[in-house]
Design a protein around this motif. Structure first.
Motif, PDB file in Angstrom:
ATOM      1  N   MET A  42       0.809  -1.220   0.000  1.00 37.83           N
ATOM      2  CA  MET A  42       0.000   0.000   0.000  1.00 37.83           C
ATOM      3  C   MET A  42       0.839   1.265   0.000  1.00 37.83           C
ATOM      4  SD  MET A  42      -1.241   0.561   3.935  1.00 37.83           S
ATOM      5  CE  MET A  42      -1.083   2.325   3.759  1.00 37.83           C
ATOM      6  N   GLY A  43       2.162   1.130   0.241  1.00 39.02           N
ATOM      7  CA  GLY A  43       3.013   2.301   0.221  1.00 39.02           C
ATOM      8  C   GLY A  43       2.892   3.134   1.481  1.00 39.02           C
ATOM      9  N   VAL A  44       3.040   4.455   1.324  1.00 37.17           N
ATOM     10  CA  VAL A  44       3.003   5.391   2.446  1.00 37.17           C
ATOM     11  C   VAL A  44       1.753   6.258   2.326  1.00 37.17           C
ATOM     12  CG1 VAL A  44       4.154   7.325   3.583  1.00 37.17           C
ATOM     13  CG2 VAL A  44       5.512   5.447   2.621  1.00 37.17           C
ATOM     14  N   GLU A  45       0.987   6.333   3.395  1.00 31.99           N
ATOM     15  CA  GLU A  45      -0.195   7.191   3.454  1.00 31.99           C
ATOM     16  C   GLU A  45      -0.025   8.168   4.606  1.00 31.99           C
ATOM     17  OE1 GLU A  45      -4.989   6.956   4.482  1.00 31.99           O
ATOM     18  OE2 GLU A  45      -3.857   5.115   4.053  1.00 31.99           O
ATOM     19  N   VAL A  46      -0.340   9.456   4.369  1.00 32.22           N
ATOM     20  CA  VAL A  46      -0.276  10.460   5.426  1.00 32.22           C
ATOM     21  C   VAL A  46      -1.673  11.014   5.650  1.00 32.22           C
ATOM     22  CG1 VAL A  46       0.815  12.566   6.266  1.00 32.22           C
ATOM     23  CG2 VAL A  46       2.080  11.039   4.739  1.00 32.22           C
ATOM     24  N   VAL A  47      -2.152  10.922   6.877  1.00 32.57           N
ATOM     25  CA  VAL A  47      -3.455  11.476   7.259  1.00 32.57           C
ATOM     26  C   VAL A  47      -3.190  12.810   7.955  1.00 32.57           C
ATOM     27  CG1 VAL A  47      -5.557  11.122   8.589  1.00 32.57           C
ATOM     28  CG2 VAL A  47      -4.400   9.158   7.519  1.00 32.57           C
ATOM     29  N   THR A  48      -3.737  13.879   7.390  1.00 27.01           N
ATOM     30  CA  THR A  48      -3.388  15.229   7.844  1.00 27.01           C
ATOM     31  C   THR A  48      -4.544  15.897   8.573  1.00 27.01           C
ATOM     32  OG1 THR A  48      -1.950  15.448   5.917  1.00 27.01           O
ATOM     33  CG2 THR A  48      -2.488  17.465   7.115  1.00 27.01           C
ATOM     34  N   PHE A  49      -4.274  16.393   9.765  1.00 25.60           N
ATOM     35  CA  PHE A  49      -5.211  17.212  10.523  1.00 25.60           C
ATOM     36  C   PHE A  49      -4.693  18.646  10.574  1.00 25.60           C
ATOM     37  CE2 PHE A  49      -6.046  12.966  12.057  1.00 25.60           C
ATOM     38  CZ  PHE A  49      -7.424  12.936  12.258  1.00 25.60           C
ATOM     39  N   GLY A  50      -5.616  19.609  10.726  1.00 25.91           N
ATOM     40  CA  GLY A  50      -5.210  20.963  11.048  1.00 25.91           C
ATOM     41  C   GLY A  50      -4.904  21.863   9.876  1.00 25.91           C
ATOM     42  N   CYS A  51      -3.859  22.662  10.035  1.00 22.03           N
ATOM     43  CA  CYS A  51      -3.622  23.846   9.221  1.00 22.03           C
ATOM     44  C   CYS A  51      -2.947  23.545   7.886  1.00 22.03           C
ATOM     45  CB  CYS A  51      -2.764  24.840  10.003  1.00 22.03           C
ATOM     46  SG  CYS A  51      -1.102  24.213  10.368  1.00 22.03           S
ATOM     47  N   ARG A  52      -2.842  24.598   7.088  1.00 24.73           N
ATOM     48  CA  ARG A  52      -2.180  24.475   5.788  1.00 24.73           C
ATOM     49  C   ARG A  52      -0.700  24.150   5.935  1.00 24.73           C
ATOM     50  NH1 ARG A  52      -5.296  29.741   3.273  1.00 24.73           N
ATOM     51  NH2 ARG A  52      -7.140  28.622   2.508  1.00 24.73           N
ATOM     52  N   LEU A  53      -0.114  24.567   7.043  1.00 29.96           N
ATOM     53  CA  LEU A  53       1.288  24.219   7.286  1.00 29.96           C
ATOM     54  C   LEU A  53       1.447  22.704   7.367  1.00 29.96           C
ATOM     55  CD1 LEU A  53       3.587  26.249   7.584  1.00 29.96           C
ATOM     56  CD2 LEU A  53       3.501  25.897  10.050  1.00 29.96           C
ATOM     57  N   ASN A  54       0.498  22.048   7.989  1.00 34.74           N
ATOM     58  CA  ASN A  54       0.545  20.589   8.049  1.00 34.74           C
ATOM     59  C   ASN A  54       0.388  19.961   6.669  1.00 34.74           C
ATOM     60  OD1 ASN A  54       1.176  20.015  10.675  1.00 34.74           O
ATOM     61  ND2 ASN A  54      -0.798  19.135  11.219  1.00 34.74           N
ATOM     62  N   ILE A  55      -0.385  20.604   5.783  1.00 31.31           N
ATOM     63  CA  ILE A  55      -0.517  20.088   4.418  1.00 31.31           C
ATOM     64  C   ILE A  55       0.844  20.068   3.736  1.00 31.31           C
ATOM     65  CG2 ILE A  55      -1.504  20.555   2.133  1.00 31.31           C
ATOM     66  CD1 ILE A  55      -3.945  21.729   3.550  1.00 31.31           C
ATOM     67  N   VAL A  56       1.589  21.164   3.882  1.00 38.24           N
ATOM     68  CA  VAL A  56       2.939  21.234   3.306  1.00 38.24           C
ATOM     69  C   VAL A  56       3.815  20.146   3.905  1.00 38.24           C
ATOM     70  CG1 VAL A  56       5.001  22.659   3.029  1.00 38.24           C
ATOM     71  CG2 VAL A  56       2.746  23.726   2.929  1.00 38.24           C
ATOM     72  N   GLU A  57       3.805  20.063   5.224  1.00 34.82           N
ATOM     73  CA  GLU A  57       4.716  19.148   5.899  1.00 34.82           C
ATOM     74  C   GLU A  57       4.354  17.685   5.648  1.00 34.82           C
ATOM     75  OE1 GLU A  57       5.982  22.332   9.365  1.00 34.82           O
ATOM     76  OE2 GLU A  57       4.500  20.795   9.824  1.00 34.82           O
ATOM     77  N   SER A  58       3.086  17.409   5.403  1.00 35.38           N
ATOM     78  CA  SER A  58       2.692  16.042   5.074  1.00 35.38           C
ATOM     79  C   SER A  58       3.313  15.594   3.756  1.00 35.38           C
ATOM     80  CB  SER A  58       1.170  15.921   5.012  1.00 35.38           C
ATOM     81  OG  SER A  58       0.612  15.974   6.311  1.00 35.38           O
ATOM     82  N   GLN A  59       3.455  16.515   2.824  1.00 37.88           N
ATOM     83  CA  GLN A  59       4.117  16.174   1.562  1.00 37.88           C
ATOM     84  C   GLN A  59       5.599  15.861   1.788  1.00 37.88           C
ATOM     85  OE1 GLN A  59       2.489  15.809  -1.399  1.00 37.88           O
ATOM     86  NE2 GLN A  59       0.621  16.200  -0.247  1.00 37.88           N
ATOM     87  N   VAL A  60       6.238  16.618   2.675  1.00 34.64           N
ATOM     88  CA  VAL A  60       7.647  16.367   3.013  1.00 34.64           C
ATOM     89  C   VAL A  60       7.785  15.002   3.684  1.00 34.64           C
ATOM     90  CG1 VAL A  60       9.650  17.209   4.304  1.00 34.64           C
ATOM     91  CG2 VAL A  60       8.055  18.841   3.271  1.00 34.64           C
ATOM     92  N   ILE A  61       6.889  14.732   4.624  1.00 34.79           N
ATOM     93  CA  ILE A  61       6.895  13.443   5.317  1.00 34.79           C
ATOM     94  C   ILE A  61       6.783  12.296   4.321  1.00 34.79           C
ATOM     95  CG2 ILE A  61       5.480  11.963   6.804  1.00 34.79           C
ATOM     96  CD1 ILE A  61       4.811  14.558   8.403  1.00 34.79           C
ATOM     97  N   LYS A  62       5.824  12.412   3.407  1.00 38.71           N
ATOM     98  CA  LYS A  62       5.579  11.336   2.439  1.00 38.71           C
ATOM     99  C   LYS A  62       6.814  11.091   1.575  1.00 38.71           C
ATOM    100  CE  LYS A  62       1.794   9.726  -0.511  1.00 38.71           C
ATOM    101  NZ  LYS A  62       2.512   9.103  -1.611  1.00 38.71           N
ATOM    102  N   ARG A  63       7.443  12.195   1.151  1.00 41.90           N
ATOM    103  CA  ARG A  63       8.637  12.057   0.312  1.00 41.90           C
ATOM    104  C   ARG A  63       9.769  11.366   1.067  1.00 41.90           C
ATOM    105  NH1 ARG A  63      11.247  17.451  -0.694  1.00 41.90           N
ATOM    106  NH2 ARG A  63      12.331  16.854   1.201  1.00 41.90           N
ATOM    107  N   HIS A  64      10.018  11.783   2.321  1.00 42.78           N
ATOM    108  CA  HIS A  64      11.098  11.181   3.110  1.00 42.78           C
ATOM    109  C   HIS A  64      10.803   9.710   3.413  1.00 42.78           C
ATOM    110  CE1 HIS A  64      13.408  14.731   3.476  1.00 42.78           C
ATOM    111  NE2 HIS A  64      12.740  15.319   4.454  1.00 42.78           N
ATOM    112  N   ALA A  65       9.555   9.404   3.766  1.00 42.81           N
ATOM    113  CA  ALA A  65       9.209   8.022   4.117  1.00 42.81           C
ATOM    114  C   ALA A  65       9.321   7.102   2.909  1.00 42.81           C
ATOM    115  CB  ALA A  65       7.803   7.977   4.703  1.00 42.81           C
ATOM    116  N   GLU A  66       8.904   7.578   1.749  1.00 42.94           N
ATOM    117  CA  GLU A  66       9.023   6.771   0.533  1.00 42.94           C
ATOM    118  C   GLU A  66      10.480   6.576   0.144  1.00 42.94           C
ATOM    119  OE1 GLU A  66       4.747   7.827  -1.637  1.00 42.94           O
ATOM    120  OE2 GLU A  66       6.557   8.981  -2.139  1.00 42.94           O
ATOM    121  N   ALA A  67      11.281   7.643   0.282  1.00 37.79           N
ATOM    122  CA  ALA A  67      12.699   7.539  -0.053  1.00 37.79           C
ATOM    123  C   ALA A  67      13.420   6.557   0.873  1.00 37.79           C
ATOM    124  CB  ALA A  67      13.361   8.911   0.017  1.00 37.79           C
ATOM    125  N   ALA A  68      12.910   6.419   2.108  1.00 40.87           N
ATOM    126  CA  ALA A  68      13.507   5.485   3.062  1.00 40.87           C
ATOM    127  C   ALA A  68      13.057   4.050   2.813  1.00 40.87           C
ATOM    128  CB  ALA A  68      13.157   5.903   4.482  1.00 40.87           C
TER     129      ALA A  68
END
Length: 412
Positions: free
Chosen positions: A1-27
């Motif tokens: 299923m790969g990496v899934e990020v469930v995001t709560f809260g602000c637009r800042l979290n939307i940005v950071e969820s993309q960073v998280i997904k990229r790092h987790a997939e690269a790992a």
């Protein structure tokens, strides 16, 4: 299923969820679900915990990692959950080594967020499910509003250098984004920690000057009392800066504002809206308002109701007061929950009526709309529009508004 990020809260979290997904997939992670939490209200924390339990119940084979503001503020409460494999702090979640070494060390890897002194643009090339791009230019907050736990989740205010921001916008435009939203925890505090202390208005000017192919630049929530002269000039004169400002008002009564430790009074907010509207007649205002703050009387609350009309607000984010442990407001005399809930309902009703009146003024006009998924989009003033099917997501189109349904405009 790969990496899934469930995001709560602000637009800042939307940005950071993309960073998280990229790092987790690269790992090289697989069957990994990351819950990026919010701590702004007790309800947001409750929903995150509920989601964690549901995810593990429905998909017992996935690995669940929890991060975000709620995890930063109270890591122990998430580390004790049997469904959770790892808890990462707000700084750690953005670092590639955290994801490469996910199985190593303590269950909770949460550092001192107050010790973080710099922030940087994260090289996010796309945003899953979003037609607009969000760009983090500031993080943290130096203010200590009595109701707010977020500074303890985000740390002190820090800004991304202007050159890095301009380059990031240029890259996003090159990737096809027609609208970029500048985000931050305290966006109007931008630049104070940088050499020469360039204000937010100067950053806006540099983006518009050096990225001429960007059609639409938008700001997320701002604090009106911190708006600098260059920003006000840009709002008045730069047509590519969208005519929509979401204000962090929080209340309409001076005593409550003082007890919140806000930096503006009622008349400051009204005067700001009037002056900006004179300079930019098509400006549209939204605002955050808290209902049922401790010690709020009915008369005080009615001033918050009245400020919706006096500021000409059309989009409201209403927050029933939620005491956050560790904040001064949590130690103040609390109102009964039924009173808080009832006032929030009345405030939402006033906001919905203000929105309907605004939508009615848009019928028959031509509007420039960013096309989003699901045959909807937003105007420059951030009104929701239901569009004809078949348009290309991410395009900016001109449409005629035929009518509205109380919630959205309907394009002909």
């Amino acid at each position: 299923m790969g990496v899934e990020v469930v995001t709560f809260g602000c637009r800042l979290n939307i940005v950071e969820s993309q960073v998280i997904k990229r790092h987790a997939e690269a790992a090289g992670h697989d069957a990994l679900v990351v819950v990026n939490t919010c701590a702004v209200t007790g309800e947001a924390v409750r929903q995150a915990r509920q989601t964690i339990r549901r995810l593990k119940r429905e998909r017992p084979d996935v690995t669940v990692v929890v991060t975000g503001c709620a995890a930063q503020v109270d890591p122990a409460s998430f580390a004790t959950m049997p469904e959770v494999a790892k808890v990462l702090g707000n700084a750690e979640k953005l670092e590639a080594p955290s994801w490469r070494g996910l199985a190593e060390g303590e269950k909770a890897a949460v550092g001192d967020i107050m010790a973080v002194r710099e922030t940087a643009t994260h090289l996010v090339d796309g945003f899953d499910g979003h037609a607009r791009a969000f760009l983090q230019v500031q993080n943290g907050c130096d203010h200590r509003c009595t109701f707010c736990i977020i500074p303890f989740g985000r740390g002190n205010s820090r800004s991304v250098p202007m050159g890095a921001v301009v380059e990031a916008v240029r890259r996003l435009v090159g990737n096809g984004y027609r609208e970029v939203v500048l985000t931050g925890v305290d966006l109007t505090a931008y630049g104070r920690d940088l050499p020469g202390a360039p204000p937010l208005g100067r950053l806006v000017g540099q983006i518009l000057k050096h990225v001429p192919d960007l059609p639409r630049l938008r700001l997320s929530s701002i604090d009106s009392v911190e708006a600098d002269e260059e920003l006000l000039a840009a709002i008045a004169g730069e047509r590519r800066l969208m005519p929509h400002l979401h204000l962090s008002l929080q209340a309409g009564d001076d005593i409550i504002l003082k007890r919140m430790k806000r930096r503006h009074l009622r008349e400051d907010a009204i005067r700001f809206c009037e002056s900006v509207r004179r300079a930019r007649p098509d400006i549209v205002f939204g605002a955050d308002i808290i209902a049922g703050f401790p010690t709020e009387t009915e008369e005080m609350f009615e001033r918050s109701l009245a400020i919706v009309g006096e500021c000409g607000l059309t989009h409201l984010h209403v927050f029933p007061f939620s005491p956050r442990p560790g904040t001064p407001a949590a130690r103040m005399p609390q109102l009964p929950r039924e009173v808080v809930k009832e006032r929030a309902g009345r405030l939402r009703a006033v906001g919905e009526e203000a929105r309907r009146r605004f939508l009615a003024t848009q019928v028959g006009t031509r509007q420039s709309v960013l096309v989003e998924r699901g045959d909807v989009g937003h105007t420059e003033g951030f009104a929701l529009v239901r569009l004809p099917s078949g348009l290309t997501v991410g395009d900016v189109v001109d449409v005629t508004i035929a009518r509205h349904d109380g919630e959205a405009l309907i394009a002909a």
